[in-house]
Write a protein that holds these residues in place. Sequence first.
Motif, PDB file in Angstrom:
ATOM      1  N   GLY A  98      18.904  -8.182  -3.014  1.00 12.45           N
ATOM      2  CA  GLY A  98      17.771  -8.149  -4.418  1.00 12.45           C
ATOM      3  C   GLY A  98      17.745  -9.465  -4.892  1.00 12.45           C
ATOM      4  O   GLY A  98      17.935  -9.401  -5.882  1.00 12.45           O
ATOM      5  N   VAL A  99      18.820 -10.379  -3.754  1.00 13.31           N
ATOM      6  CA  VAL A  99      19.187 -11.450  -4.090  1.00 13.31           C
ATOM      7  C   VAL A  99      18.238 -12.912  -4.110  1.00 13.31           C
ATOM      8  O   VAL A  99      17.633 -12.692  -2.872  1.00 13.31           O
ATOM      9  CB  VAL A  99      20.417 -12.144  -3.885  1.00 13.31           C
ATOM     10  N   ASN A 100      17.579 -13.604  -4.809  1.00  6.82           N
ATOM     11  CA  ASN A 100      16.572 -14.345  -4.898  1.00  6.82           C
ATOM     12  C   ASN A 100      17.580 -15.680  -5.224  1.00  6.82           C
ATOM     13  O   ASN A 100      17.671 -16.061  -5.177  1.00  6.82           O
ATOM     14  CB  ASN A 100      15.167 -14.783  -6.172  1.00  6.82           C
ATOM     15  N   TYR A 101      16.752 -16.970  -3.664  1.00  5.68           N
ATOM     16  CA  TYR A 101      17.723 -17.820  -3.708  1.00  5.68           C
ATOM     17  C   TYR A 101      16.300 -19.042  -4.103  1.00  5.68           C
ATOM     18  O   TYR A 101      15.761 -18.932  -3.239  1.00  5.68           O
ATOM     19  CB  TYR A 101      17.956 -17.586  -1.556  1.00  5.68           C
ATOM     20  N   PHE A 102      17.378 -20.422  -4.107  1.00  5.89           N
ATOM     21  CA  PHE A 102      16.786 -21.451  -4.226  1.00  5.89           C
ATOM     22  C   PHE A 102      17.588 -22.587  -4.276  1.00  5.89           C
ATOM     23  O   PHE A 102      18.631 -22.859  -4.752  1.00  5.89           O
ATOM     24  CB  PHE A 102      15.481 -21.155  -5.742  1.00  5.89           C
ATOM     25  N   PHE A 103      17.084 -23.730  -3.326  1.00  6.18           N
ATOM     26  CA  PHE A 103      18.220 -25.145  -3.098  1.00  6.18           C
ATOM     27  C   PHE A 103      17.895 -25.513  -4.322  1.00  6.18           C
ATOM     28  O   PHE A 103      17.021 -26.220  -5.018  1.00  6.18           O
ATOM     29  CB  PHE A 103      17.505 -25.892  -1.745  1.00  6.18           C
ATOM     30  N   ILE A 104      19.316 -25.821  -4.751  1.00  4.21           N
ATOM     31  CA  ILE A 104      19.594 -27.061  -6.163  1.00  4.21           C
ATOM     32  C   ILE A 104      20.441 -28.191  -5.784  1.00  4.21           C
ATOM     33  O   ILE A 104      21.010 -27.216  -4.694  1.00  4.21           O
ATOM     34  CB  ILE A 104      19.614 -26.132  -7.553  1.00  4.21           C
ATOM     35  N   ARG A 105      21.106 -28.826  -6.890  1.00  2.28           N
ATOM     36  CA  ARG A 105      22.406 -29.986  -6.429  1.00  2.28           C
ATOM     37  C   ARG A 105      22.228 -30.100  -8.252  1.00  2.28           C
ATOM     38  O   ARG A 105      21.933 -29.661  -9.385  1.00  2.28           O
ATOM     39  CB  ARG A 105      21.494 -31.170  -6.524  1.00  2.28           C
ATOM     40  N   ASN A 106      23.520 -30.440  -8.082  1.00  2.00           N
ATOM     41  CA  ASN A 106      24.684 -29.871  -9.192  1.00  2.00           C
ATOM     42  C   ASN A 106      24.329 -31.525  -9.225  1.00  2.00           C
ATOM     43  O   ASN A 106      24.113 -32.658  -8.962  1.00  2.00           O
ATOM     44  CB  ASN A 106      26.065 -29.733  -9.566  1.00  2.00           C
ATOM     45  N   LYS A 107      25.420 -31.510 -10.538  1.00  9.71           N
ATOM     46  CA  LYS A 107      25.595 -33.048 -11.209  1.00  9.71           C
ATOM     47  C   LYS A 107      25.797 -34.448 -10.180  1.00  9.71           C
ATOM     48  O   LYS A 107      25.785 -35.779  -9.798  1.00  9.71           O
ATOM     49  CB  LYS A 107      26.342 -33.614 -12.154  1.00  9.71           C
ATOM     50  N   LYS A 108      26.808 -33.400  -9.008  1.00  7.70           N
ATOM     51  CA  LYS A 108      27.265 -34.373  -8.256  1.00  7.70           C
ATOM     52  C   LYS A 108      26.260 -35.375  -6.896  1.00  7.70           C
ATOM     53  O   LYS A 108      26.512 -35.996  -6.107  1.00  7.70           O
ATOM     54  CB  LYS A 108      28.482 -34.141  -7.621  1.00  7.70           C
TER      55      LYS A 108
END
Length: 558
Positions: free
Chosen positions: A206-216
């Motif tokens: 049930g998990v949808n995954y998305f590539f992201i970046r944090n502030k660093k």
Amino acid sequence: MAGAIAMAKLKALNTLRRKQTKNHFTMKWKGKDLFDLVCRTLGLRETWFFGLQYEIKDTVAWLKMDKKVLDQEVPKEEPIVLHFLAKFYPENAEEELVQDITQHLFFLQVKDKILEEEIHCPPEASVLLASYAVHAKYGDYDPKLHKPGFLSQEELLPKRVIHLYQMTAEMWEERITACYAEHRGRTRVEAEMEYLKIAQDLDMYGVNYFFIRNKKGTDLLLGVDALGLHIYEPDNRLTPKCSFPWNEIRNISYSDKEFAIKPLYKKTNVFKFNSSRLRVNKLILQLCIGNHDLFMRRRRVDSLEVQQMKTLAREERARKQHLREEAERARDDLERRLLQLKDEADMANEALTADLLAEKAQIAEEEAKLLSQKAAEAGSEMRRVKVTAMRGQEERRLMEQKMLEAEMLALKMAEEAKEAEQLKQDLQEARESERRAKHKLQEITNRPVSSPPVADVMPADLSFSRDNLSFDFKDTDMKRLSMEIEKEKVEYMEKSKHLQEQLNQLKTEIESLKLKERETPLDVLHNNHALQGTSRHSTFRKLTLQSTKSRVAYFEEL
């Protein structure tokens, strides 16, 4: 997708194509019109879990309900391909899924995701899940019908699992069949629910995954599911680094590629991350709103519609259970009656045999009487011959010859008389057996027999605009939910002891055949979690025990 999902997809395609070619009415159709048509075709009432998905470039999107179908970014070539799929998953399938069709659609979708390895599943759980899938298709195990090789054409295990062990197809079938045989007595619906109850504890369920970046600028994965938001390292989709339950989130918004999450507690900083494209941000926001809405709905009193659905479902399941019990009782009664009739037939055969013996004995007795009579006549003839023997030499010679013949006849008749006496004794024994058999048969026929009747059994809305690209969650009762959420987080830790024993036994049986050099990184991670005794829900509980502020700070420092 197979089954009902494929049927729904086909209906949607055919309906849309027919409307396009026939007139211009489709130009006015909104997403909700097409979605409602598919749901009516399936008889589906729990519509809030599902949506119509389409592919666009290198990602997917969901058809918006409030916009015209052809005004959206759907592919313009014909036919327009839309997939009817579950968009949101339940926290607890057994408690939330009411209709059998809803449960069946989830079963098909989750099974496909496991086989396609979109959901990581350990080998021992794969075997157990396969056994429930077989039961859902074939019903109770019957060794007369389900002979070795009956699963040879079935796709039941992920290719990764098959490749990981030195086991032939026959060995896998033997393991699956052994588990399958233990499920006897379950219906198709019950087998599918057992499948979902096991699958919902898998880490990627049930998990949808998305590539992201944090502030660093660190590359991370955002996971969105029924419990909240989770942050993962790119090479580890099993264990989140930090999690934020829905009851701790007040507001979610985005501007271009930047996404902002505002926690419930005002003293906590807003944490932000960047996604790859604006389209991905729209999808993330849709999933967040829908999952949050269902999260809140689960913790309120059911609506009247859901209460009615649950009542009808309970009544229907009780009716089916009653019919199944009646059918089983009728089957048992028929089996008992069949055994009784068999016993009666055996007794009748015994009685018939006694009658035949008696008849044979009577014939033997009559033959003995006739032989006795002939013996007496022979004696008289011998005496007469002796008296006339003196009449002459020729007559004497003839008499001696007749006497010799008479003596031979007498000996023969004496032997026959002895045999007749033996037959007479056999006759008396046969008559005694006949008397006993007739007495027993009389008792059976006088016994009242009732034939049991045999039942006829077979057996918050989402909208987008350029002026407002944010969504506020109402904080009414949010703090009140915290204690309840904490209680719910530990429920999975206290159940399914028998299931865990089954999985451990299966793992032990096949462990010696594993080729460790073929393990994937996710296999290694899962094995480490198993050694540490951690699970999806224990990890979530452990992460959320930390303060929201510390989790936000940790996310920004990743």
